[in-house]
Design an enzyme around this catalytic site. Structure first.
Site, mmCIF file in Angstrom:
data_model
loop_
_atom_site.group_PDB
_atom_site.id
_atom_site.type_symbol
_atom_site.label_atom_id
_atom_site.label_comp_id
_atom_site.label_asym_id
_atom_site.label_seq_id
_atom_site.Cartn_x
_atom_site.Cartn_y
_atom_site.Cartn_z
ATOM 1 N N GLY A 64 5.543 1.546 -3.540
ATOM 2 C CA GLY A 64 4.958 2.753 -4.276
ATOM 3 C C GLY A 64 6.153 3.642 -4.444
ATOM 4 N N GLY A 65 6.165 4.829 -3.382
ATOM 5 C CA GLY A 65 7.067 5.887 -3.276
ATOM 6 C C GLY A 65 8.503 5.422 -3.574
ATOM 7 N N GLY A 68 2.116 5.173 1.608
ATOM 8 C CA GLY A 68 2.591 6.737 1.695
ATOM 9 C C GLY A 68 2.648 7.469 2.950
ATOM 10 N N GLU A 85 -2.059 -4.451 1.852
ATOM 11 C CA GLU A 85 -1.641 -2.987 1.811
ATOM 12 C C GLU A 85 -2.545 -2.414 2.896
ATOM 13 O OE1 GLU A 85 0.648 -1.821 -1.758
ATOM 14 O OE2 GLU A 85 -1.295 -1.120 -2.482
ATOM 15 N N ASN A 131 4.896 0.254 -8.031
ATOM 16 C CA ASN A 131 3.932 0.769 -8.634
ATOM 17 C C ASN A 131 4.211 2.173 -8.520
ATOM 18 O OD1 ASN A 131 1.375 2.066 -8.897
ATOM 19 N ND2 ASN A 131 0.538 1.530 -7.009
ATOM 20 N N TRP A 132 4.451 2.643 -9.892
ATOM 21 C CA TRP A 132 4.851 4.080 -10.059
ATOM 22 C C TRP A 132 3.988 5.063 -9.912
ATOM 23 C CZ3 TRP A 132 8.637 4.220 -15.049
ATOM 24 C CH2 TRP A 132 10.005 3.509 -14.613
ATOM 25 N N LYS A 133 2.658 4.761 -9.884
ATOM 26 C CA LYS A 133 1.384 5.470 -9.712
ATOM 27 C C LYS A 133 1.315 6.586 -10.990
ATOM 28 C CE LYS A 133 1.675 4.956 -4.832
ATOM 29 N NZ LYS A 133 0.991 5.165 -3.595
ATOM 30 N N HIS A 182 -6.427 -1.529 -5.794
ATOM 31 C CA HIS A 182 -5.687 -0.614 -5.033
ATOM 32 C C HIS A 182 -6.477 0.498 -4.263
ATOM 33 C CE1 HIS A 182 -2.514 2.565 -3.915
ATOM 34 N NE2 HIS A 182 -1.729 1.530 -4.208
ATOM 35 N N SER A 237 4.756 1.790 2.688
ATOM 36 C CA SER A 237 5.770 2.322 3.298
ATOM 37 C C SER A 237 6.946 1.777 3.235
ATOM 38 C CB SER A 237 5.444 3.365 4.556
ATOM 39 O OG SER A 237 4.502 4.150 4.465
HETATM 40 C C1 PEP Z 1 1.330 1.670 -3.050
HETATM 41 O O1 PEP Z 1 0.676 2.584 -3.401
HETATM 42 O O2 PEP Z 1 0.968 0.361 -3.327
HETATM 43 C C2 PEP Z 1 2.352 1.688 -1.902
HETATM 44 C C3 PEP Z 1 2.773 0.620 -1.290
HETATM 45 O O3 PEP Z 1 2.809 2.918 -1.834
HETATM 46 P P1 PEP Z 1 4.076 3.437 -0.646
HETATM 47 O O4 PEP Z 1 4.918 2.228 -1.010
HETATM 48 O O5 PEP Z 1 4.463 4.646 -1.135
HETATM 49 O O6 PEP Z 1 3.276 3.338 0.908
#
Ligand code: PEP
Length: 241
Positions: A225-226, A164, A158, A8-10, A90, A204
């Site tokens: 995500g990140g 994050g 999640e 997920n590039w956000k 989300h 994370s």
């Molecule tokens: C997300 O936003 O779905 C996510 C899992 O972010 P991150 O991996 O950065 O915690």
């Protein structure tokens, strides 16, 4: 069942050139026949990565079919641009854009009508976790599925506090949540739907911990995500494959 790695590039990156360079790093990975790679870019970049060997999805779309909804895109548009998946529920949409369970239900219905596979996210926040409310919250969030006809779906566990934060959920606790989600899906639908529903972990995830969620916590895949914007995302494919 094939594993799934979802990035997920956000709202990143800031230019098509940077999007191209992130994507070309992913493409350098030898990949794995056992892992489906899904990229959820900002919708405006969907044409950049279309037909390039990975599955694509959008991070959001509106539930109405068409009309005067300035700024929105429809599920049908997402489908017609070559996407297979749509992220729904989300925590950032729930929190920052005040998306309610009612809207989330409407989006799941609209996604299914358009022929998209929902990636439906659920998870408790820090306060709910500390109050011992996790099970109740997950059950309540999943209850939007009651009475729906869903052919194919992915559920993302999640925990909001893990997103994050650099503090991922302990794989053992995540394993228990996976079992609970499976049980609730069985109660809402039936055993067959529960068996066909992939459950993924997000929060994370990085190259160092990704394998644990597959091997120890028995998830069918990961929602990242990140780290999906970094070189390590490509390496994760072979790590879990
Ligand atoms: C997300 O936003 O779905 C996510 C899992 O972010 P991150 O991996 O950065 O915690």
């Amino acid at each position: 069942m094939k594993k799934i790695l979802i990035g997920n590039w956000k709202m990143n990156p800031g230019s098509p050139k940077s999007a191209e360079s992130i994507f070309s790093e992913i493409k350098k990975s030898p990949g794995s026949t056992d892992v489906e790679v899904v990229i959820l870019p900002p919708s405006i970049y969907i044409p950049l990565i279309k037909n390039r060997g990975v599955s694509i999805g959008a991070q959001d779309a509106y539930f109405e079919k068409e009309g005067a909804f300035t700024g929105e895109i429809s599920m049908e548009m997402v489908k017609n641009m070559g996407c297979r998946y749509i992220l729904i529920g989300h925590s950032e949409r729930r929190l920052l854009f005040k998306e309610s369970d009612k809207e989330i239900r409407k989006k799941i219905i609209a996604a299914c009508v358009a022929g998209l596979v929902p990636i439906f996210c659920v998870g408790e926040n820090n306060e709910q976790k500390n109050d011992g409310e996790t099970g109740r919250v997950i059950r309540e969030q999943l209850s939007v599925l009651e009475g729906l006809q869903v052919e194919e779906m992915i559920v993302g566990y999640e925990p909001v506090w893990a997103i994050g934060s650099g503090s991922p959920c302990d794989p053992e606790a995540a394993f228990r949540m996976r079992l609970l989600i499976k049980k609730i899906i069985t109660q809402i639908f039936d055993r067959k739907v529960a068996e066909n529903t992939k459950i993924v972990y997000g929060g994370s995830v990085d190259l160092g911990n990704c394998k644990k969620y597959i091997e120890e916590a028995k998830f069918n895949g990961l929602l990242v995500g990140g780290a999906s914007l970094k070189k390590e995302f490509g390496k994760m494919i072979s790590e879990i494959g």
